[in-house]
Design a protein around this motif. Structure first.
Motif, PDB file in Angstrom:
ATOM      1  N   LEU A 214       0.842  -1.203   0.000  1.00 30.89           N
ATOM      2  CA  LEU A 214       0.000   0.000   0.000  1.00 30.89           C
ATOM      3  C   LEU A 214       0.871   1.244   0.000  1.00 30.89           C
ATOM      4  N   GLU A 215       0.331   2.285  -0.607  1.00 31.77           N
ATOM      5  CA  GLU A 215       1.056   3.557  -0.632  1.00 31.77           C
ATOM      6  C   GLU A 215       1.202   4.083   0.802  1.00 31.77           C
ATOM      7  N   ARG A 216       2.355   4.670   1.145  1.00 31.48           N
ATOM      8  CA  ARG A 216       2.509   5.269   2.475  1.00 31.48           C
ATOM      9  C   ARG A 216       1.555   6.469   2.584  1.00 31.48           C
ATOM     10  N   THR A 217       0.954   6.622   3.757  1.00 28.12           N
ATOM     11  CA  THR A 217       0.010   7.737   3.902  1.00 28.12           C
ATOM     12  C   THR A 217       0.716   8.920   4.564  1.00 28.12           C
ATOM     13  N   LYS A 305      11.078   1.229   3.528  1.00 23.69           N
ATOM     14  CA  LYS A 305      10.527   0.589   2.332  1.00 23.69           C
ATOM     15  C   LYS A 305       9.441   1.491   1.757  1.00 23.69           C
ATOM     16  N   GLU A 306       9.386   1.608   0.444  1.00 20.19           N
ATOM     17  CA  GLU A 306       8.448   2.565  -0.144  1.00 20.19           C
ATOM     18  C   GLU A 306       6.994   2.294   0.184  1.00 20.19           C
ATOM     19  N   ASP A 307       6.569   1.023   0.018  1.00 21.42           N
ATOM     20  CA  ASP A 307       5.176   0.800   0.357  1.00 21.42           C
ATOM     21  C   ASP A 307       5.019  -0.077   1.591  1.00 21.42           C
ATOM     22  N   VAL A 308       3.782  -0.152   2.024  1.00 18.63           N
ATOM     23  CA  VAL A 308       3.489  -0.749   3.317  1.00 18.63           C
ATOM     24  C   VAL A 308       2.837  -2.115   3.114  1.00 18.63           C
ATOM     25  N   THR A 309       3.276  -3.103   3.875  1.00 15.61           N
ATOM     26  CA  THR A 309       2.674  -4.439   3.765  1.00 15.61           C
ATOM     27  C   THR A 309       1.250  -4.382   4.307  1.00 15.61           C
ATOM     28  N   PRO A 310       0.275  -4.835   3.521  1.00 14.19           N
ATOM     29  CA  PRO A 310      -1.112  -4.745   4.001  1.00 14.19           C
ATOM     30  C   PRO A 310      -1.376  -5.735   5.128  1.00 14.19           C
ATOM     31  N   THR A 311      -2.299  -5.399   5.991  1.00 14.87           N
ATOM     32  CA  THR A 311      -2.693  -6.341   7.049  1.00 14.87           C
ATOM     33  C   THR A 311      -4.096  -6.856   6.726  1.00 14.87           C
ATOM     34  N   THR A 312      -4.572  -7.790   7.528  1.00 17.49           N
ATOM     35  CA  THR A 312      -5.908  -8.350   7.285  1.00 17.49           C
ATOM     36  C   THR A 312      -6.973  -7.601   8.084  1.00 17.49           C
ATOM     37  N   GLU A 317     -12.115   3.738   8.713  1.00 20.97           N
ATOM     38  CA  GLU A 317     -11.441   5.021   8.410  1.00 20.97           C
ATOM     39  C   GLU A 317     -10.660   4.905   7.106  1.00 20.97           C
ATOM     40  N   LYS A 318     -10.085   3.739   6.872  1.00 22.97           N
ATOM     41  CA  LYS A 318      -9.218   3.571   5.703  1.00 22.97           C
ATOM     42  C   LYS A 318      -9.997   3.176   4.442  1.00 22.97           C
ATOM     43  N   VAL A 319     -11.018   2.323   4.584  1.00 19.76           N
ATOM     44  CA  VAL A 319     -11.670   1.797   3.371  1.00 19.76           C
ATOM     45  C   VAL A 319     -13.180   2.033   3.315  1.00 19.76           C
ATOM     46  N   GLY A 320     -13.685   2.845   4.239  1.00 23.18           N
ATOM     47  CA  GLY A 320     -15.107   3.193   4.182  1.00 23.18           C
ATOM     48  C   GLY A 320     -15.983   2.179   4.903  1.00 23.18           C
ATOM     49  N   HIS A 321     -17.261   2.525   5.007  1.00 26.41           N
ATOM     50  CA  HIS A 321     -18.221   1.689   5.730  1.00 26.41           C
ATOM     51  C   HIS A 321     -19.536   1.675   4.958  1.00 26.41           C
ATOM     52  N   ASN A 322     -20.485   0.880   5.444  1.00 22.29           N
ATOM     53  CA  ASN A 322     -21.770   0.729   4.742  1.00 22.29           C
ATOM     54  C   ASN A 322     -22.483   2.059   4.518  1.00 22.29           C
ATOM     55  N   GLN A 323     -22.464   2.905   5.542  1.00 21.82           N
ATOM     56  CA  GLN A 323     -23.169   4.176   5.450  1.00 21.82           C
ATOM     57  C   GLN A 323     -22.557   5.067   4.359  1.00 21.82           C
ATOM     58  N   GLU A 324     -21.238   5.040   4.314  1.00 22.88           N
ATOM     59  CA  GLU A 324     -20.522   5.829   3.293  1.00 22.88           C
ATOM     60  C   GLU A 324     -20.918   5.343   1.892  1.00 22.88           C
ATOM     61  N   ALA A 325     -21.053   4.019   1.755  1.00 20.43           N
ATOM     62  CA  ALA A 325     -21.412   3.446   0.452  1.00 20.43           C
ATOM     63  C   ALA A 325     -22.790   3.942   0.007  1.00 20.43           C
ATOM     64  N   LEU A 353      -8.127  -2.973  -5.586  1.00 18.26           N
ATOM     65  CA  LEU A 353      -7.461  -2.685  -6.871  1.00 18.26           C
ATOM     66  C   LEU A 353      -6.004  -2.300  -6.640  1.00 18.26           C
ATOM     67  N   GLU A 354      -5.765  -1.514  -5.590  1.00 17.53           N
ATOM     68  CA  GLU A 354      -4.407  -1.061  -5.292  1.00 17.53           C
ATOM     69  C   GLU A 354      -3.504  -2.250  -4.952  1.00 17.53           C
ATOM     70  N   LEU A 355      -4.097  -3.240  -4.259  1.00 15.88           N
ATOM     71  CA  LEU A 355      -3.296  -4.389  -3.827  1.00 15.88           C
ATOM     72  C   LEU A 355      -3.080  -5.422  -4.928  1.00 15.88           C
ATOM     73  N   ALA A 356      -4.065  -5.554  -5.819  1.00 14.38           N
ATOM     74  CA  ALA A 356      -4.021  -6.698  -6.739  1.00 14.38           C
ATOM     75  C   ALA A 356      -3.783  -6.322  -8.197  1.00 14.38           C
ATOM     76  N   THR A 357      -3.730  -5.023  -8.520  1.00  8.72           N
ATOM     77  CA  THR A 357      -3.443  -4.638  -9.909  1.00  8.72           C
ATOM     78  C   THR A 357      -2.407  -3.514  -9.895  1.00  8.72           C
ATOM     79  N   SER A 358      -1.757  -3.359 -11.037  1.00 12.22           N
ATOM     80  CA  SER A 358      -0.713  -2.331 -11.101  1.00 12.22           C
ATOM     81  C   SER A 358      -1.119  -1.241 -12.106  1.00 12.22           C
TER      82      SER A 358
END
Ligand SMILES: C[S@@+](CC[C@H](N)C(=O)[O-])C[C@H]1O[C@@H](n2cnc3c(N)ncnc32)[C@H](O)[C@@H]1O
Length: 615
Positions: A214-217, A305-312, A317-325, A353-358
């Protein structure tokens, strides 16, 4: 369910049964419930028909995206011909089967249905098997799910994708505030189940699915500063002691202020005494502002390291929630919310998309439970953000007109831009809280209140905020805002059927209806010659596709080919009753790269699926 009377079985039948049981290692057992949409494919064959009126083109240099309206079983059937091993990433959000959200044989499956898990598993197995064939060896599938079917889905995916290709079961925090009326726990998360077509056994393996960092924030970078004006720039400090004890690394250090320090009991220092001296000489050890603290290692932002290893663990806050959708959907389509209330947030899909495509490589993203089209929206936004060339293929049925009234208009507006009632926020007050300022707390608060009162009539809403030790006051005004279009192209197809091929005439019928399938397989949509019954030619920037519907038109088609741009390769599909290739006929045209007989090329794929279905 009637009990089976094994005493009436013949010896052969019993042997077959035992052999079947021997084959079964472990896994799910359920009563396979026949599904009408799947059974339909034994008497009819699925094809695609384009709805030209819904085509969108803004820029020919951008990828042509696809929306298919129809049952995804039929769409996946056709994609097995057009996109076998061509898909980089599948993202799906199937019905969770929580009661009332899942249709089987045109009937809603409710919570009381005794076969609800069996129906759901039969439904998912068929689709996941077809979907697996579409993935490239470097591809992966991400599936959102909740507790109702998560356990079953995991075992089903182990069966289809194999346990060694399991990547992760991510926990997505879908809600931000607990439900206090929950009988037991307030359910705050969904899962995102991830399988690769072919997982690496170690990071350095060539081939297989690659997960990008992931991109560093800004927030991460904010933890770095430069209190000693080090020319290498901002840094943060880390522990110089480690928990593994070694006598050699347990020595006394003299701080610049002259104090002796030792590692804590049971700990030793991170390096040898000699290495420490080198690091001190290189100004890589920090003894605090006054040179009196326990040593710490300086870690420079420029060296991390330039990017950050993703966690599970994916927070709202980072990827949104149902209400935001829901708000996102309401913003782009104000009337959609009433019809559809289970969208996913765009940020969640963008994270995938960020994790699985370039952004550096064109890729194809498939979502065959597209619903309101969040995946399309996320692909367009991510391409806009990082200049990527991702193409999406979306499939959705038209339940409650979701394809025609929500998914398609949403994509159209995202591509072309739209106006919406937005909030224009103005920052009216800001104060950083520090320990020293706590003494002046009352003063800060009365200033805050004063500004609040002064602005009460000037804004539609005043919003106070206390975050990261900052007190802020925002004035919000509702205003008509324009969201600029993200650009892109779209073709809209619907699934349709031709009769199962039993006679020579059926072969002619299938070939006459195969144009869209062949154009989609080749990615050539611009007609060079069309609307004729004998042959047609299509192109894109890189290649041509010639479709010869009638074998008697070969000579005529060749003449037309001779007038084409000779530097672009040509793929030819030519009608044949008996699978003949006609290779010799095209020997004199040098840019022909592929000749395939139709309908055999299509039927071959469909026959394999039919065999698969019986397993
Ligand atoms: C949970 S929703 C997906 C929501 C989507 N992720 C979004 O953000 O809008 C599942 C969608 O799949 C569609 N669907 C269900 N069964 C289907 C099928 N057999 N073929 C095609 N679409 C189907 C439903 O109409 C529904 O809109």
């Amino acid at each position: 369910m009637s009990k089976k009377d094994y005493s009436k079985y013949s010896k052969e039948e019993l042997i077959k049964l035992i052999k079947g049981l021997e084959k079964q290692r472990y896994g799910l057992v359920w009563e396979d419930k026949p599904e009408e949409v799947a059974d339909r494919c034994s008497t009819e064959l699925p094809v695609l028909v384009e709805d030209k009126s819904k085509e969108i083109i803004t820029d020919k240099n951008l990828p042509t995206n696809i929306l298919i309206e129809g049952d995804n079983y039929h769409a996946l059937y056709t994609l097995n011909f057009t996109h076998k091993k061509k898909i980089d990433l599948i993202i799906i959000d199937p019905p969770y089967n929580i009661g009332g959200d899942f249709m089987y044989n045109d009937k809603i499956v409710d919570k009381e249905d005794r076969y609800r898990h069996s129906k759901w598993l039969s439904f998912m197995k068929k689709r996941l098997q077809l979907a697996r064939n579409l993935l490239k060896d470097t591809g992966a599938i991400f599936i959102t799910i909740d507790d109702a079917e998560a356990a079953h889905l995991k075992v089903l995916c182990d069966e289809i994708f194999l346990p060694q290709n399991f990547i992760a079961q991510i926990c997505w925090q879908k809600k931000f505030s607990p439900q206090n009326d929950a009988t037991y726990f307030s359910d705050m998360h969904d899962f995102v189940l991830v399988y690769a077509k072919k997982a690496k056994t170690k990071k350095t393996d060539k081939g297989g699915f690659n997960l990008f960092g992931l991109e560093r924030t800004e927030e991460m970078n904010d933890r770095y500063s430069n209190p000693d004006n080090d020319p290498r720039g901002d840094w943060t400090s880390g522990d110089f002691s480690v928990k593994t004890y070694s006598e050699e690394y347990d020595y006394s250090i003299t701080t610049p202020s002259g104090r002796f320090v030792h590692p804590p009991a049971g700990y030793s220092w991170r390096t040898s005494f000699q290495r420490l001296q080198e690091m001190i000489a290189d100004n890589r050890i920090w003894f605090g502002e006054h040179g009196n603290n326990v040593p710490r290692i300086k870690r420079f932002l420029s060296e991390v390291k330039e990017d950050v290893t993703p966690t599970t663990w994916w927070t709202h806050e980072k990827v949104g929630h149902n209400q935001e959708a829901k708000q996102e959907l309401k913003q782009i389509l104000p009337d959609a919310e009433a019809v559809f209330d289970t969208p996913k947030p765009v940020r969640l899909i963008k994270r995938i998309l960020e994790l699985a495509t370039s952004p550096d490589k064109p890729s194809v993203v498939l979502d065959f439970f597209a619903g309101s089209g969040t995946t399309a929206h996320a692909v367009l936004e991510q391409n806009d953000k990082d200049g990527g060339k991702r193409q999406f293929i979306l499939v959705t049925n038209n339940e409650s007109q979701i394809a025609s009234n929500i998914c398609y208009p949403r994509i159209k507006r995202a591509i072309g831009g739209y106006d919406y009632q937005g909030n224009l926020d103005t920052l009216l007050f800001e104060e950083k809280l520090t320990l020293a300022k706590l003494k002046k707390c009352e003063k800060i608060y009365s200033k805050y209140q004063e500004i609040r009162q002064l602005n009460a009539d000037k804004y539609d809403e005043l919003k106070g905020e206390l975050k990261n030790n900052m007190v802020k006051l925002w004035g919000a005004k509702k205003n008509l805002t324009h969201s600029p279009g993200l650009g892109g192209n779209l073709k809209y197809f619907k699934t349709d059927f031709v009769p199962q091929v039993l006679t020579d005439n059926d072969k002619r019928v299938l070939v006459a209806r195969s144009t869209e399938l062949l154009c989609l397989a080749e990615g050539t949509f611009d007609p060079v010659r069309q609307n004729k019954k004998d042959f047609a030619i299509f192109e894109n920037a890189h290649q041509y596709t010639a479709i010869i519907y009638d074998e008697d038109a070969i000579t005529k088609c060749k003449k037309a080919m001779q007038k084409l741009d000779g530097s672009k390769p040509i793929s030819i599909y030519v009608f044949s009753y008996d699978y003949t290739y006609y290779e010799d006929d095209f020997e004199d045209i040098s840019n022909v790269v592929k000749i395939k007989p139709i309908p055999e090329a299509i039927l071959n794929v469909y026959r394999k699926i039919a065999k698969y279905k019986k397993r």
